[in-house]
Design an enzyme around this catalytic site. Structure first.
Site, mmCIF file in Angstrom:
data_model
loop_
_atom_site.group_PDB
_atom_site.id
_atom_site.type_symbol
_atom_site.label_atom_id
_atom_site.label_comp_id
_atom_site.label_asym_id
_atom_site.label_seq_id
_atom_site.Cartn_x
_atom_site.Cartn_y
_atom_site.Cartn_z
ATOM 1 N N ASP A 63 -3.109 8.771 -1.815
ATOM 2 C CA ASP A 63 -4.613 9.171 -1.330
ATOM 3 C C ASP A 63 -4.547 9.755 -0.090
ATOM 4 O O ASP A 63 -3.350 8.880 0.832
ATOM 5 C CB ASP A 63 -5.312 7.619 -1.544
ATOM 6 C CG ASP A 63 -5.373 6.834 -0.732
ATOM 7 O OD1 ASP A 63 -4.688 6.548 0.401
ATOM 8 O OD2 ASP A 63 -6.047 6.327 -0.816
ATOM 9 N N HIS B 126 -5.403 -21.277 11.440
ATOM 10 C CA HIS B 126 -6.591 -21.812 10.553
ATOM 11 C C HIS B 126 -7.344 -20.866 9.793
ATOM 12 O O HIS B 126 -8.091 -21.074 8.546
ATOM 13 C CB HIS B 126 -7.640 -22.400 11.760
ATOM 14 C CG HIS B 126 -9.064 -23.110 10.976
ATOM 15 N ND1 HIS B 126 -9.531 -24.424 10.538
ATOM 16 C CD2 HIS B 126 -10.133 -22.021 11.449
ATOM 17 C CE1 HIS B 126 -10.653 -23.339 9.888
ATOM 18 N NE2 HIS B 126 -11.063 -22.575 10.951
ATOM 19 N N CYS C 188 -6.924 -28.168 11.685
ATOM 20 C CA CYS C 188 -7.999 -29.224 11.600
ATOM 21 C C CYS C 188 -7.507 -30.642 11.572
ATOM 22 O O CYS C 188 -8.169 -31.372 11.945
ATOM 23 C CB CYS C 188 -9.019 -28.733 10.444
ATOM 24 S SG CYS C 188 -9.525 -27.479 11.987
ATOM 25 N N CYS D 184 -7.246 -27.835 6.515
ATOM 26 C CA CYS D 184 -5.724 -27.209 7.019
ATOM 27 C C CYS D 184 -5.167 -28.288 8.349
ATOM 28 O O CYS D 184 -5.882 -29.036 8.833
ATOM 29 C CB CYS D 184 -6.283 -25.684 7.789
ATOM 30 S SG CYS D 184 -6.696 -25.890 9.722
ATOM 31 N N ASP E 165 -8.151 -7.097 0.841
ATOM 32 C CA ASP E 165 -7.647 -7.650 1.929
ATOM 33 C C ASP E 165 -7.882 -6.969 3.234
ATOM 34 O O ASP E 165 -8.815 -6.620 3.375
ATOM 35 C CB ASP E 165 -5.646 -6.758 1.924
ATOM 36 C CG ASP E 165 -6.379 -5.375 2.344
ATOM 37 O OD1 ASP E 165 -6.505 -4.353 1.447
ATOM 38 O OD2 ASP E 165 -5.704 -4.691 3.468
ATOM 39 N N GLN F 284 -11.430 7.111 -4.634
ATOM 40 C CA GLN F 284 -11.911 8.211 -2.616
ATOM 41 C C GLN F 284 -13.863 8.249 -3.302
ATOM 42 O O GLN F 284 -13.928 8.656 -4.082
ATOM 43 C CB GLN F 284 -10.943 8.346 -2.233
ATOM 44 C CG GLN F 284 -10.322 8.050 -1.957
ATOM 45 C CD GLN F 284 -10.064 6.801 -0.532
ATOM 46 O OE1 GLN F 284 -11.128 7.131 -0.277
ATOM 47 N NE2 GLN F 284 -9.296 6.505 -0.333
ATOM 48 N N ASP G 115 0.862 -1.074 -0.250
ATOM 49 C CA ASP G 115 -0.076 0.089 0.202
ATOM 50 C C ASP G 115 0.819 0.990 -0.194
ATOM 51 O O ASP G 115 1.952 1.461 0.481
ATOM 52 C CB ASP G 115 -0.987 -0.183 1.003
ATOM 53 C CG ASP G 115 0.065 0.147 2.379
ATOM 54 O OD1 ASP G 115 1.261 0.481 2.604
ATOM 55 O OD2 ASP G 115 -0.717 -0.140 3.540
ATOM 56 N N SER G 116 0.487 2.475 -0.053
ATOM 57 C CA SER G 116 1.104 3.457 0.240
ATOM 58 C C SER G 116 1.440 4.655 1.371
ATOM 59 O O SER G 116 2.615 5.119 1.455
ATOM 60 C CB SER G 116 0.356 4.684 -1.046
ATOM 61 O OG SER G 116 -0.329 4.496 -0.214
ATOM 62 N N GLY G 117 1.208 3.867 1.975
ATOM 63 C CA GLY G 117 1.613 3.662 3.373
ATOM 64 C C GLY G 117 0.328 5.296 3.728
ATOM 65 O O GLY G 117 0.035 5.710 5.247
ATOM 66 N N GLY G 118 -0.426 5.784 3.058
ATOM 67 C CA GLY G 118 -1.094 7.051 3.585
ATOM 68 C C GLY G 118 -2.078 6.387 4.369
ATOM 69 O O GLY G 118 -2.286 7.125 5.312
ATOM 70 N N PHE G 119 -2.766 5.131 4.533
ATOM 71 C CA PHE G 119 -4.284 4.499 5.638
ATOM 72 C C PHE G 119 -3.206 5.068 7.085
ATOM 73 O O PHE G 119 -3.790 5.640 7.730
ATOM 74 C CB PHE G 119 -4.845 3.797 4.898
ATOM 75 C CG PHE G 119 -5.970 3.226 6.077
ATOM 76 C CD1 PHE G 119 -6.871 4.101 5.501
ATOM 77 C CD2 PHE G 119 -5.681 2.305 7.056
ATOM 78 C CE1 PHE G 119 -8.010 3.531 6.421
ATOM 79 C CE2 PHE G 119 -6.053 1.990 7.694
ATOM 80 C CZ PHE G 119 -8.010 2.782 7.631
ATOM 81 N N CYS H 185 -12.884 -28.527 7.325
ATOM 82 C CA CYS H 185 -11.656 -27.699 6.841
ATOM 83 C C CYS H 185 -10.685 -28.931 6.923
ATOM 84 O O CYS H 185 -10.146 -29.896 7.444
ATOM 85 C CB CYS H 185 -11.415 -26.331 7.868
ATOM 86 S SG CYS H 185 -9.799 -26.405 7.571
ATOM 87 N N GLY I 137 -12.267 3.935 0.877
ATOM 88 C CA GLY I 137 -12.082 5.281 1.820
ATOM 89 C C GLY I 137 -13.980 3.684 2.348
ATOM 90 O O GLY I 137 -14.589 4.577 2.511
#
Lengths: 389, 389
Positions: free
Chosen positions: B148, B343, B317, B314, B274, B197, B94-98, B312, B224
């Site tokens: 952003d 899991h 499990c 995994c 994500d 946005q 990501d850009s780091g903005g958040f 499941c 956003g």
């Protein structure tokens, strides 16, 4: 003891070192062996798959902890400790005695047993020889231990003598209780080991060993060492105890130790080890390598993209750099603790493998010398680099 | 963009859902895709081997965190983020903005960029569009994001309008900086995505999308959302944004979400997700299953020896019981956090796999209906059992 057997494969000509095989209901393991400590049904930070990956053969569980949480009945309901923690290889459980004394300031020991308060909630409990055998039967480990009264170091002769007497009495009762439970359940799947005590008094060690040998246990542990006594005393006591244990029985040096101490003890004829050192140190960012200890948080590793130990074949050394592991520690990532643990335990396993190979090839003393030289030379270097480690 | 390509494999006839493939310099990934969040060059509690075991295809790294620690120059010196963390599959940063806005109470935004103090040591920093591109080039992810200015919810029309204008201006500068760096280094290995946005204002979302589409990014994110607005508004905005993104471009809904929200968003045409939810919840003993959430610390699981999710596949499990995982959480074992994370992330991966299979077999809506019914019916049951989850 149908399911338990110890075979010596090779004895070193120039020392007491030997390679053996212990047969248990959960498979065979080769000795000398280091058993990672799985206190609460888990070797800290690792899964059972991780333990297989680092080639652990047998692990240790703590009776005291498992008795309190989740409770031995629950573990029994799960089908035993092996099933509960999904570990199908051998397990050894201690008797809980050491934890009772080391985790509780207020214990009351009598002929009957030891009364203590839980370190978790202060509740009162009584561990008798019969009780710890009952608990260990419920847990279902392959090797179980007698209840003993450990003494601190230093310890007066009188105190050590009294403790020895009690420990021997308890050992007999444990043996009896174990036999009764085994016969009752028609299962003979657990080997009960005796524990030699006697502090640093040669005479007491001798008495303890001889009395226990008369009870004919399938294996013998040496307890009450590495508690602060001088190293020379430790090895003097180990040497002495070993001389009284019948050669055909496995010898287990409890709570030891450092790579150096284990190599020395193998030389004296020790077959089994357990210690929290590799796992606990790893969680504190102190790693074991062929070149001594490595404090991964040191700034010198910030842009060191080489593996922790260039000669190590573990998954961490194959995939990650010192710089990355340092970053994980510095940012408080939990994965750092696991990766460090994997490396250090793998190194301990590797050390046992190297010792076995050296004994089998007939050059144990030469290997021991080379190993210690490399290991300690760098210990000094490490010390120079980072102050007092 | 020689190394980046998005191909649509199949479009659902009854919804906007689709299956696609994103080609990157580190291999192809199939969409819809969920990207586990690897904030500090590590998905919390997991190793890169673990990520492969749970079948993660692409992961996310956080520019803000990596810029501060260990620093993008160090990562570049290590050979880029892939090498540093030993992950040879695609990465998105990501850009780091958040993070700048969410981790710092005192930020100062101007046309130039955003000034902020490190949440670690209070040091002052400036993120300009050019700077975050430079940092992301040093990290070397396959997909990188424009800077952003995110807005909170609720947000006034004026505020959202102002932020939109700045975000668009920054997007143009990011695009330019990215082009210059790529040409200078003769490498065209990173795809820069734009971020739509506009808060919850349909007109602003439309303007933002249309302006960004004119800049012709290889992919578009919707930012956003999921900030506290009503769910119906979230999906209204997603639907609207999707309608303005050219069909042949991948659509990435940032920071979403719950299994239910992702299934709904896939239905509206979203390709990428994500979220920290599966990993963060797992560390708090809250697990995702086909039957809704499962709070593993609940006493009802104390002697429940069945797997977390019987359907499941995994490794957790397959090997461990609810009772064992509960025991690990209750005793504070670190391995509990990792097993729970394995899991829940595996479940998220499985969810994407199931959605893809349903789209490919032409029965997506039917599957969606069945999935949500099963997932939510048990959510209720879970709620009845354990109070307010």
């Amino acid at each position: 003891m149908d399911n338990f057997e110890f075979r010596i494969i090779k004895k070193d000509k120039n020392s007491n070192a030997r390679v053996g095989v212990i047969k248990t209901p959960h498979g065979e393991v080769s000795t000398p062996i280091f058993m990672p400590v799985g206190t609460q049904a888990s070797v800290k930070t690792l899964s059972s798959e991780d333990l297989k990956e680092i080639r652990a053969e047998m692990i240790l569980g703590n009776t005291y902890h498992l008795y309190l949480r989740p409770g031995h009945q629950l573990v029994e309901k799960a089908g035993g400790l092996h099933k509960f923690m999904s570990w199908d290889r051998p397990i050894l459980t201690d008797s809980g005695g050491f934890q009772v004394f080391s985790l509780n300031s207020l214990t009351k020991t009598s002929e009957e047993g030891v009364r203590f308060q839980s370190h978790l909630d202060g509740s009162y409990h009584l561990f008798t020889p019969e009780k710890v055998i009952e608990v260990q039967h419920a847990l279902g480990a392959d090797i179980i231990m007698v209840l003993d009264e450990p003494v601190l170091y230093p310890c007066s002769l009188e105190q050590a003598e009294r403790a020895n007497k009690l420990t021997l009495n308890w050992a007999e009762r444990c043996r009896q209780a174990h036999k009764e439970l085994e016969d009752k359940d028609f299962k003979h799947t657990q080997a009960l080991f005796g524990i030699i005590q006697g502090s640093t008094y040669p005479e007491l060690r001798k008495n303890s060993a001889e009395a226990l040998v008369k009870l004919d246990f399938p294996g013998y542990a040496i307890g009450g060492l590495s508690l602060g006594e001088p190293k020379s005393t430790t090895f003097e006591m180990v040497d002495l105890c070993v001389s009284y244990i019948p050669e055909e029985k496995p010898r287990y040096l409890m709570g030891v130790g450092t790579p150096k101490d284990m190599v020395e003890a193998i030389c004296l004829g020790i077959d089994m080890f357990d210690c929290v050192l590799p796992t606990r140190n790893a969680r504190n960012a102190s790693l074991f390598t062929r070149f001594g200890k490595l404090i991964i948080k040191n700034s010198e590793y910030a842009d060191d993209f080489s593996p922790i130990d260039p000669e190590c074949g573990c998954s961490v050394c194959r995939n990650y750099s010192r710089a990355y592991l340092r970053h994980l520690f510095n940012t408080g990532e939990i994965s750092a603790l696991r990766l460090a643990t994997i490396h250090s335990l793998y190194f301990y396993m590797d050390l046992m493998r190297m010792a076995k190979e050296a004994i089998l090839s007939g050059n144990f003393l030469e290997w021991k010398n080379d190993f210690l030289k490399k290991y300690q030379s760098n210990q000094k270097e490490e010390r120079n680099n980072v102050g007092n480690n």
